[in-house]
Design a protein around this motif. Structure first.
Motif, PDB file in Angstrom:
ATOM      1  N   LEU A   1     -27.574 -78.494 -49.498  1.00 33.92           N
ATOM      2  CA  LEU A   1     -27.062 -77.908 -50.736  1.00 33.92           C
ATOM      3  C   LEU A   1     -28.132 -77.865 -51.823  1.00 33.92           C
ATOM      4  CD1 LEU A   1     -23.535 -79.592 -50.951  1.00 33.92           C
ATOM      5  CD2 LEU A   1     -24.205 -77.479 -49.790  1.00 33.92           C
ATOM      6  N   ASN A   2     -27.966 -76.920 -52.725  1.00 29.45           N
ATOM      7  CA  ASN A   2     -28.870 -76.768 -53.860  1.00 29.45           C
ATOM      8  C   ASN A   2     -28.097 -77.012 -55.144  1.00 29.45           C
ATOM      9  OD1 ASN A   2     -30.763 -76.077 -55.762  1.00 29.45           O
ATOM     10  ND2 ASN A   2     -30.736 -73.883 -55.306  1.00 29.45           N
ATOM     11  N   PRO A   3     -28.187 -78.212 -55.718  1.00 29.47           N
ATOM     12  CA  PRO A   3     -27.435 -78.510 -56.943  1.00 29.47           C
ATOM     13  C   PRO A   3     -27.871 -77.677 -58.142  1.00 29.47           C
ATOM     14  CG  PRO A   3     -28.191 -80.528 -55.874  1.00 29.47           C
ATOM     15  CD  PRO A   3     -28.903 -79.393 -55.212  1.00 29.47           C
ATOM     16  N   ALA A   4     -29.043 -77.047 -58.061  1.00 31.23           N
ATOM     17  CA  ALA A   4     -29.515 -76.210 -59.160  1.00 31.23           C
ATOM     18  C   ALA A   4     -28.982 -74.784 -59.070  1.00 31.23           C
ATOM     19  CB  ALA A   4     -31.045 -76.187 -59.165  1.00 31.23           C
ATOM     20  N   SER A   5     -28.145 -74.501 -58.077  1.00 23.14           N
ATOM     21  CA  SER A   5     -27.660 -73.133 -57.891  1.00 23.14           C
ATOM     22  C   SER A   5     -26.536 -72.762 -58.852  1.00 23.14           C
ATOM     23  CB  SER A   5     -27.191 -72.929 -56.446  1.00 23.14           C
ATOM     24  OG  SER A   5     -26.072 -73.773 -56.148  1.00 23.14           O
ATOM     25  N   TRP A   6     -26.005 -73.712 -59.588  1.00 24.35           N
ATOM     26  CA  TRP A   6     -24.976 -73.406 -60.578  1.00 24.35           C
ATOM     27  C   TRP A   6     -25.130 -74.339 -61.763  1.00 24.35           C
ATOM     28  CZ3 TRP A   6     -24.065 -77.046 -56.911  1.00 24.35           C
ATOM     29  CH2 TRP A   6     -23.304 -78.165 -57.237  1.00 24.35           C
TER      30      TRP A   6
ATOM     31  N   ALA B   1     -26.040 -73.571 -37.253  1.00 20.63           N
ATOM     32  CA  ALA B   1     -27.241 -73.562 -38.085  1.00 20.63           C
ATOM     33  C   ALA B   1     -27.597 -72.129 -38.455  1.00 20.63           C
ATOM     34  CB  ALA B   1     -28.389 -74.233 -37.345  1.00 20.63           C
ATOM     35  N   GLY B   2     -27.948 -71.929 -39.713  1.00 25.23           N
ATOM     36  CA  GLY B   2     -28.253 -70.596 -40.211  1.00 25.23           C
ATOM     37  C   GLY B   2     -27.137 -69.998 -41.039  1.00 25.23           C
ATOM     38  N   ASP B   3     -25.912 -70.522 -40.900  1.00 29.56           N
ATOM     39  CA  ASP B   3     -24.803 -70.036 -41.723  1.00 29.56           C
ATOM     40  C   ASP B   3     -25.042 -70.378 -43.184  1.00 29.56           C
ATOM     41  OD1 ASP B   3     -23.531 -69.048 -39.506  1.00 29.56           O
ATOM     42  OD2 ASP B   3     -22.079 -70.693 -39.341  1.00 29.56           O
ATOM     43  N   ARG B   4     -24.416 -69.611 -44.058  1.00 29.69           N
ATOM     44  CA  ARG B   4     -24.568 -69.817 -45.496  1.00 29.69           C
ATOM     45  C   ARG B   4     -23.297 -70.432 -46.085  1.00 29.69           C
ATOM     46  NH1 ARG B   4     -28.971 -69.016 -43.833  1.00 29.69           N
ATOM     47  NH2 ARG B   4     -30.538 -67.595 -44.694  1.00 29.69           N
ATOM     48  N   ILE B   5     -23.492 -71.290 -47.083  1.00 34.20           N
ATOM     49  CA  ILE B   5     -22.380 -71.940 -47.776  1.00 34.20           C
ATOM     50  C   ILE B   5     -22.254 -71.314 -49.154  1.00 34.20           C
ATOM     51  CG2 ILE B   5     -21.458 -74.123 -48.636  1.00 34.20           C
ATOM     52  CD1 ILE B   5     -23.339 -75.497 -46.552  1.00 34.20           C
ATOM     53  N   ILE B   6     -21.050 -70.901 -49.495  1.00 34.44           N
ATOM     54  CA  ILE B   6     -20.763 -70.274 -50.783  1.00 34.44           C
ATOM     55  C   ILE B   6     -19.929 -71.240 -51.626  1.00 34.44           C
ATOM     56  CG2 ILE B   6     -19.522 -68.395 -51.937  1.00 34.44           C
ATOM     57  CD1 ILE B   6     -20.148 -66.675 -49.477  1.00 34.44           C
ATOM     58  N   GLY B   7     -20.324 -71.398 -52.877  1.00 33.98           N
ATOM     59  CA  GLY B   7     -19.523 -72.165 -53.817  1.00 33.98           C
ATOM     60  C   GLY B   7     -18.672 -71.233 -54.644  1.00 33.98           C
ATOM     61  N   VAL B   8     -17.410 -71.582 -54.839  1.00 32.04           N
ATOM     62  CA  VAL B   8     -16.494 -70.803 -55.677  1.00 32.04           C
ATOM     63  C   VAL B   8     -16.111 -71.675 -56.873  1.00 32.04           C
ATOM     64  CG1 VAL B   8     -14.372 -69.450 -55.773  1.00 32.04           C
ATOM     65  CG2 VAL B   8     -15.615 -69.661 -53.609  1.00 32.04           C
ATOM     66  N   ALA B   9     -16.193 -71.104 -58.060  1.00 32.56           N
ATOM     67  CA  ALA B   9     -16.025 -71.886 -59.282  1.00 32.56           C
ATOM     68  C   ALA B   9     -14.636 -72.498 -59.406  1.00 32.56           C
ATOM     69  CB  ALA B   9     -16.304 -71.010 -60.499  1.00 32.56           C
TER      70      ALA B   9
ATOM     71  N   GLU C   1     -15.693 -66.316 -59.583  1.00 30.23           N
ATOM     72  CA  GLU C   1     -17.143 -66.515 -59.660  1.00 30.23           C
ATOM     73  C   GLU C   1     -17.594 -67.283 -58.420  1.00 30.23           C
ATOM     74  OE1 GLU C   1     -20.503 -68.810 -62.413  1.00 30.23           O
ATOM     75  OE2 GLU C   1     -18.384 -68.841 -62.989  1.00 30.23           O
ATOM     76  N   ALA C   2     -18.595 -66.772 -57.739  1.00 30.29           N
ATOM     77  CA  ALA C   2     -19.085 -67.405 -56.509  1.00 30.29           C
ATOM     78  C   ALA C   2     -20.588 -67.195 -56.403  1.00 30.29           C
ATOM     79  CB  ALA C   2     -18.369 -66.825 -55.286  1.00 30.29           C
ATOM     80  N   TRP C   3     -21.260 -68.069 -55.663  1.00 32.65           N
ATOM     81  CA  TRP C   3     -22.712 -68.017 -55.555  1.00 32.65           C
ATOM     82  C   TRP C   3     -23.148 -68.729 -54.269  1.00 32.65           C
ATOM     83  CZ3 TRP C   3     -19.773 -71.058 -58.595  1.00 32.65           C
ATOM     84  CH2 TRP C   3     -19.908 -72.442 -58.434  1.00 32.65           C
ATOM     85  N   PRO C   4     -24.375 -68.429 -53.769  1.00 37.46           N
ATOM     86  CA  PRO C   4     -24.900 -69.165 -52.615  1.00 37.46           C
ATOM     87  C   PRO C   4     -25.171 -70.615 -52.991  1.00 37.46           C
ATOM     88  CG  PRO C   4     -26.064 -67.083 -52.950  1.00 37.46           C
ATOM     89  CD  PRO C   4     -25.248 -67.322 -54.180  1.00 37.46           C
ATOM     90  N   LEU C   5     -24.490 -71.516 -52.320  1.00 39.41           N
ATOM     91  CA  LEU C   5     -24.575 -72.941 -52.640  1.00 39.41           C
ATOM     92  C   LEU C   5     -25.557 -73.680 -51.735  1.00 39.41           C
ATOM     93  CD1 LEU C   5     -23.337 -75.373 -54.234  1.00 39.41           C
ATOM     94  CD2 LEU C   5     -21.569 -75.476 -52.476  1.00 39.41           C
ATOM     95  N   GLY C   6     -25.752 -73.173 -50.528  1.00 40.12           N
ATOM     96  CA  GLY C   6     -26.644 -73.843 -49.586  1.00 40.12           C
ATOM     97  C   GLY C   6     -26.571 -73.202 -48.225  1.00 40.12           C
ATOM     98  N   GLU C   7     -27.071 -73.905 -47.242  1.00 37.98           N
ATOM     99  CA  GLU C   7     -27.051 -73.383 -45.878  1.00 37.98           C
ATOM    100  C   GLU C   7     -26.783 -74.503 -44.882  1.00 37.98           C
ATOM    101  OE1 GLU C   7     -30.803 -72.146 -44.136  1.00 37.98           O
ATOM    102  OE2 GLU C   7     -31.855 -73.006 -45.857  1.00 37.98           O
ATOM    103  N   VAL C   8     -26.399 -74.091 -43.688  1.00 41.59           N
ATOM    104  CA  VAL C   8     -26.128 -75.027 -42.607  1.00 41.59           C
ATOM    105  C   VAL C   8     -27.397 -75.150 -41.757  1.00 41.59           C
ATOM    106  CG1 VAL C   8     -24.706 -75.493 -40.572  1.00 41.59           C
ATOM    107  CG2 VAL C   8     -23.692 -74.376 -42.586  1.00 41.59           C
ATOM    108  N   VAL C   9     -27.790 -76.385 -41.491  1.00 39.14           N
ATOM    109  CA  VAL C   9     -28.981 -76.634 -40.666  1.00 39.14           C
ATOM    110  C   VAL C   9     -28.616 -77.621 -39.563  1.00 39.14           C
ATOM    111  CG1 VAL C   9     -30.579 -76.192 -42.572  1.00 39.14           C
ATOM    112  CG2 VAL C   9     -29.761 -78.515 -42.179  1.00 39.14           C
ATOM    113  N   THR C  10     -29.486 -77.723 -38.579  1.00 34.09           N
ATOM    114  CA  THR C  10     -29.261 -78.649 -37.463  1.00 34.09           C
ATOM    115  C   THR C  10     -29.351 -80.086 -37.947  1.00 34.09           C
ATOM    116  OG1 THR C  10     -30.170 -77.041 -35.914  1.00 34.09           O
ATOM    117  CG2 THR C  10     -30.054 -79.335 -35.174  1.00 34.09           C
TER     118      THR C  10
END
Length: 344
Positions: free
Chosen positions: A265-270, A171-179, A322-331
């Motif tokens: 995840l945040n679908p509005a991030s891309w 928990a707390g890690d970040r998820i990166i999306g790559v195009a 191209e890459a961007w913050p896609l979301g995060e890991v939570v418990t």
């Protein structure tokens, strides 16, 4: 009667092997032993590994082949074949060593088959692996004239201590999306049905652009091996990776997550590439089905600690991705879904 009148041209087969020889040899790695033409390919393990683990993967291109063959785009599906295998094995942090291909056809078309193998060799060069061998089978009466199918097999290697398997994700890690580069090689049974229903031809443009829709759909699958190599060389502490292939984010991202966590995840991030908007509108595809069929512009995912996010994103950009913050890991609590934030 002879073999040729039965539908198999041995002479053409030999000419085909000679045509592809230079493309195959251009993928050679230092570990490869011998050359093209043996009954088996030989490859040493890279030196310096104390506890090497072999990672293997196999895949095909699916019904994208139908569209590619109908429009004479053979080189691109060769790259697709490599990408569908290599993009899987690199998620463990492994380095692709060698690739094998299998091509089955009704009647050998040396020109088309050579384009396919040249595409496979192109994908191998981009991935840093050797095209170690392959098989081309003429099967008259089983496949129609001019039709072929592909299968690929990749072997990679990783030091046991460097294996990336997602177990350290917390928990707390970040998820990166790559195009992605587009639709890649998944969902084409639905794509072809939409194209048929809408009467799309070779020159039909993608709305809002100048490129033909067919060109956009047949863009080769992006290869991510060079990206992973750059991230590891930059000492980015990758904790997990996922190749977003058949089944989209809902099916593939959970494959790298351990028990007890979920991905928010945040679908509005891309912004979705236009081709996916066209497919949804032209096929009246429900939103949940889109997410469970296509990558929607996200071809690969990385999971890194929060304090490594900036370095990881910068390394992606420097490597040309191209890459961007896609979301995060939570418990995750018992009974909760592994992914949240996407349409259900």
């Amino acid at each position: 009667m002879d073999y040729r009148t039965a539908g198999v041209d041995v002479v053409a087969g030999r000419a085909f092997v000679e045509r592809i020889r230079s493309s195959v040899e251009a993928t050679r790695r230092p570990e490869v032993v011998g050359g093209l033409g043996g009954f088996g390919g030989l490859c040493r393990l890279p030196s310096g590994l104390r506890e090497p683990l072999l990672v293997s993967g196999t895949d095909g291109v699916g019904t994208k082949l139908e569209l590619a063959q109908a429009h004479g785009r053979h080189h691109a599906v060769g790259i697709d074949l490599v990408a569908m295998c290599v993009n899987d094995v690199i998620t463990s942090g492994a380095e692709p060593l060698f690739f094998l291909d299998y091509i089955a056809t009704g009647k050998l078309s040396p020109e088309a088959m050579a384009e396919v193998v040249e595409g496979i060799a192109d994908g191998c060069r981009q991935s840093g692996c050797a095209l170690l061998g392959g098989e081309t089978a003429e099967m008259p009466g089983f496949y129609g004239p001019g039709r072929y199918d592909l299968a690929g097999f990749c072997v990679a290697v990783v030091e046991a201590s460097a294996l990336i398997d997602g177990r350290s994700i917390a928990a707390g890690d970040r998820i990166i999306g790559v195009a992605s580069s587009g639709v890649h090689s998944n969902g084409f049974s639905l794509v072809r049905r939409i194209l048929e229903a809408r009467g799309v031809g070779t020159a039909t443009p993608l709305p809002g652009g100048d490129a033909p829709l067919i060109d956009t759909l047949l863009t080769p699958t992006r290869l991510y091996g060079a990206l992973v190599r750059s991230l590891l060389q930059a000492a980015v502490p990758i904790r997990g990776m996922a190749h977003i292939t058949g089944g989209g984010l809902p099916e593939n991202l959970p494959r790298c997550l351990p028990d007890g966590v979920q991905a928010l995840l945040n679908p509005a991030s891309w912004e979705r590439p236009p081709v996916f908007r066209w497919l949804q509108e032209a096929g009246d595809v429900p939103e949940p089905d889109l997410w469970n069929t296509f990558n929607l512009g996200v071809g690969f995912c990385l999971v890194v600690p929060a304090d490594a996010l900036t370095l990881a994103l910068a390394t992606c950009r420097e490597a040309g991705y191209e890459a961007w913050p896609l979301g995060e890991v939570v418990t995750r609590q018992p009974g909760d879904p592994v992914l949240v934030g996407l349409p259900s």
